[in-house]
Enzyme design. Sequence first.
Site, PDB file in Angstrom:
ATOM      1  N   LYS A 138      21.255  -6.808 -40.505  1.00 27.60           N
ATOM      2  CA  LYS A 138      20.226  -6.753 -41.536  1.00 27.60           C
ATOM      3  C   LYS A 138      20.811  -6.182 -42.817  1.00 27.60           C
ATOM      4  O   LYS A 138      21.806  -5.470 -42.730  1.00 27.60           O
ATOM      5  CB  LYS A 138      19.031  -5.929 -41.056  1.00 27.60           C
ATOM      6  CG  LYS A 138      19.358  -4.456 -40.821  1.00 27.60           C
ATOM      7  CD  LYS A 138      18.174  -3.556 -40.871  1.00 27.60           C
ATOM      8  CE  LYS A 138      17.906  -3.102 -42.279  1.00 27.60           C
ATOM      9  NZ  LYS A 138      17.286  -1.786 -42.433  1.00 27.60           N
ATOM     10  N   HIS A 168      18.168  -3.315 -34.760  1.00 25.08           N
ATOM     11  CA  HIS A 168      18.327  -2.397 -33.619  1.00 25.08           C
ATOM     12  C   HIS A 168      17.012  -1.773 -33.163  1.00 25.08           C
ATOM     13  O   HIS A 168      16.946  -1.197 -32.095  1.00 25.08           O
ATOM     14  CB  HIS A 168      19.387  -1.325 -33.919  1.00 25.08           C
ATOM     15  CG  HIS A 168      18.946  -0.286 -34.900  1.00 25.08           C
ATOM     16  ND1 HIS A 168      18.953  -0.484 -36.251  1.00 25.08           N
ATOM     17  CD2 HIS A 168      18.485   0.969 -34.720  1.00 25.08           C
ATOM     18  CE1 HIS A 168      18.507   0.602 -36.857  1.00 25.08           C
ATOM     19  NE2 HIS A 168      18.220   1.503 -35.943  1.00 25.08           N
ATOM     20  N   LYS A 172      15.246  -0.183 -29.235  1.00 26.74           N
ATOM     21  CA  LYS A 172      14.759   1.187 -29.053  1.00 26.74           C
ATOM     22  C   LYS A 172      13.865   1.276 -27.824  1.00 26.74           C
ATOM     23  O   LYS A 172      13.037   0.393 -27.571  1.00 26.74           O
ATOM     24  CB  LYS A 172      13.945   1.621 -30.288  1.00 26.74           C
ATOM     25  CG  LYS A 172      14.807   2.083 -31.445  1.00 26.74           C
ATOM     26  CD  LYS A 172      13.923   2.627 -32.543  1.00 26.74           C
ATOM     27  CE  LYS A 172      14.740   3.151 -33.697  1.00 26.74           C
ATOM     28  NZ  LYS A 172      15.338   4.452 -33.500  1.00 26.74           N
ATOM     29  N   GLU A 206      11.074   9.387 -42.703  1.00 24.39           N
ATOM     30  CA  GLU A 206      12.364  10.039 -42.476  1.00 24.39           C
ATOM     31  C   GLU A 206      12.476  11.306 -43.316  1.00 24.39           C
ATOM     32  O   GLU A 206      12.054  11.310 -44.475  1.00 24.39           O
ATOM     33  CB  GLU A 206      13.507   9.101 -42.857  1.00 24.39           C
ATOM     34  CG  GLU A 206      13.564   7.861 -42.005  1.00 24.39           C
ATOM     35  CD  GLU A 206      14.739   6.988 -42.395  1.00 24.39           C
ATOM     36  OE1 GLU A 206      15.837   7.220 -41.865  1.00 24.39           O
ATOM     37  OE2 GLU A 206      14.568   6.096 -43.225  1.00 24.39           O
ATOM     38  N   ASP A 225      13.942  -2.330 -46.751  1.00 22.03           N
ATOM     39  CA  ASP A 225      14.838  -1.680 -45.800  1.00 22.03           C
ATOM     40  C   ASP A 225      14.169  -1.469 -44.442  1.00 22.03           C
ATOM     41  O   ASP A 225      14.810  -1.623 -43.402  1.00 22.03           O
ATOM     42  CB  ASP A 225      15.298  -0.332 -46.375  1.00 22.03           C
ATOM     43  CG  ASP A 225      16.330   0.356 -45.480  1.00 22.03           C
ATOM     44  OD1 ASP A 225      17.263  -0.329 -45.037  1.00 22.03           O
ATOM     45  OD2 ASP A 225      16.191   1.569 -45.224  1.00 22.03           O
ATOM     46  N   HIS A 230      12.299  -3.839 -39.502  1.00 19.06           N
ATOM     47  CA  HIS A 230      11.971  -3.052 -38.309  1.00 19.06           C
ATOM     48  C   HIS A 230      10.469  -3.014 -37.993  1.00 19.06           C
ATOM     49  O   HIS A 230      10.041  -3.306 -36.880  1.00 19.06           O
ATOM     50  CB  HIS A 230      12.437  -1.609 -38.484  1.00 19.06           C
ATOM     51  CG  HIS A 230      13.888  -1.453 -38.822  1.00 19.06           C
ATOM     52  ND1 HIS A 230      14.878  -2.142 -38.177  1.00 19.06           N
ATOM     53  CD2 HIS A 230      14.510  -0.667 -39.720  1.00 19.06           C
ATOM     54  CE1 HIS A 230      16.052  -1.775 -38.680  1.00 19.06           C
ATOM     55  NE2 HIS A 230      15.853  -0.895 -39.620  1.00 19.06           N
ATOM     56  N   LYS A 328      11.451   8.018 -47.262  1.00 17.96           N
ATOM     57  CA  LYS A 328      12.557   8.966 -47.147  1.00 17.96           C
ATOM     58  C   LYS A 328      12.197  10.298 -47.783  1.00 17.96           C
ATOM     59  O   LYS A 328      11.297  10.366 -48.617  1.00 17.96           O
ATOM     60  CB  LYS A 328      13.795   8.401 -47.849  1.00 17.96           C
ATOM     61  CG  LYS A 328      14.446   7.270 -47.070  1.00 17.96           C
ATOM     62  CD  LYS A 328      15.836   6.972 -47.599  1.00 17.96           C
ATOM     63  CE  LYS A 328      16.544   5.920 -46.776  1.00 17.96           C
ATOM     64  NZ  LYS A 328      16.938   6.371 -45.451  1.00 17.96           N
TER      65      LYS A 328
END
Length: 457
Positions: A138, A168, A172, A206, A225, A230, A328
């Site tokens: 990605k 990914h 998970k 995050e 992002d 995701h 973030k």
Amino acid sequence: MTPTRVTLVILGASGDLTSRLLLPGLGTLLKNRLAHDVRLVGAAVEAMPAAQWRSLVATALGEGGCPADELGPLLASTEFVQLDVTNREHLAALLARVDEPGRPVVLYFALPPTVSQRACELLADLELPDGLRLAIEKPFGSSLESAQEFNRVLTSVVPEDQIFRVDHYLGKATVLNLLGLRFANRIFEPIWNATNIEWVDIVVDEQLALEGRAGYYDHAGALRDMVQSHLLLVLAMVAMEAPARIDALEVRDLMSHTLRRVHLVGDSGSSSRRARYTAGTVDGRAVPDYVDEEGMDTANKTETLAEVELEIRNARWAGVRFRLRSGKALGSGVRAIIVKFREVAYLPEGFEGRAPANVLVLGMAPESIQLAIATNGGGRAWNFEVTPLSIQLGQSELRPYGEILEGIITGDPLLSVRGDVAEECWRILTPVLEAWRAGEVPLEEYPAGSDGPNSWD
Ligand code: NDP
């Protein structure tokens, strides 16, 4: 059991992804699923002495727990190749060098996205090893049109089932566990619908700020992002219909089927929010204002926090609000799928007050399940309390990249993103990107270490 033999060629092997995520993930795979015989080849523009490459591989695989008896043979056969993947002759020479009978080749593109696409365009005219697999990192495109174009390039090289678009999050444990939780427990699936569920939040807040990836992030932002890739894939796993088999065709068909029904709630302006952090403190660490971070271009108007509200137009989900949010430099670091059930349709008279609705929280880091239930009798007899039933899930054998790599190494695309699914994720967010570009949604601010702008819920 005969080992799966494969040559894994990592293009971009000197980069951050390879040493921090990819090789440690492979380490967990070699530790726990021993039936893999991997010849590893690294490649990048700058030359790397063989000893330095072997040391990098040993450290990163060791971090994933790769045992010495697996590491030894792999280190003995691994090599590092200096090349420019956008050079046709270099690519052709690499393919000739790694082609070996009975050992399928995987080209793993751990490269800047534009470089990956250019290299794939060149592959279309080259002689390829039989059964060549392509693993693409990605971000997959930067818009619907660019993703469609990249898909056209890839499928002109190899068939779709030899293309592994990596995300990914599909490796998970919490995301994999959605299938078991929903379809192997009688108590969840019958109530997994709009009659019983009021809203679902999928949140990855995050605490980390940019951590050295500013150059990439300033062009991507939180929506591209995290949400576009995701979180929409997690949404597909939360909301899809029941598969009859856990296999690549069935599961990816159902993900695609669900995503095709996903739309913004209302217009693109009112169903999205964006914000950017200013200076603050996260977990005792001073974080500078985003615009003062090195390499930032304020003209990009990059958001570090994004939120969208979605609906799924089908019989199961009509009327349920799905909120996807990620950002973030936030204070609380919540990473969870939160499912809020509706209040009971009828509460027997005589109880005091309203019964609190059930809330199911599937934590992503650490992996946990918490279910809030209404109880009474513990204090005043007919008064309600919220009682959490809570468990931590055990440590997974494989890191997410290990799970993904196992599929790539064995040739099973179950946990990789199919081309149409990647395009659907862009289709869903295109109106948001357009509204933001047109300035229809203000770019708000929040101090680093807070939970977002004050005016947000
Ligand atoms: P880096 O910038 O750290 O590394 C890029 C790598 O690509 C380097 O090894 C570089 O080699 C190589 N490279 C660049 N151009 C060429 C070329 N023309 N020919 C051969 N090699 C080339 O990037 P990352 O490792 O961070 O990211 C790689 C990919 O993974 C990106 O697509 C990124 O979006 C994705 N990704 C990264 C994550 C991360 O946490 N790092 C997480 C998820 C996805 P050299 O140094 O010799 O120039």
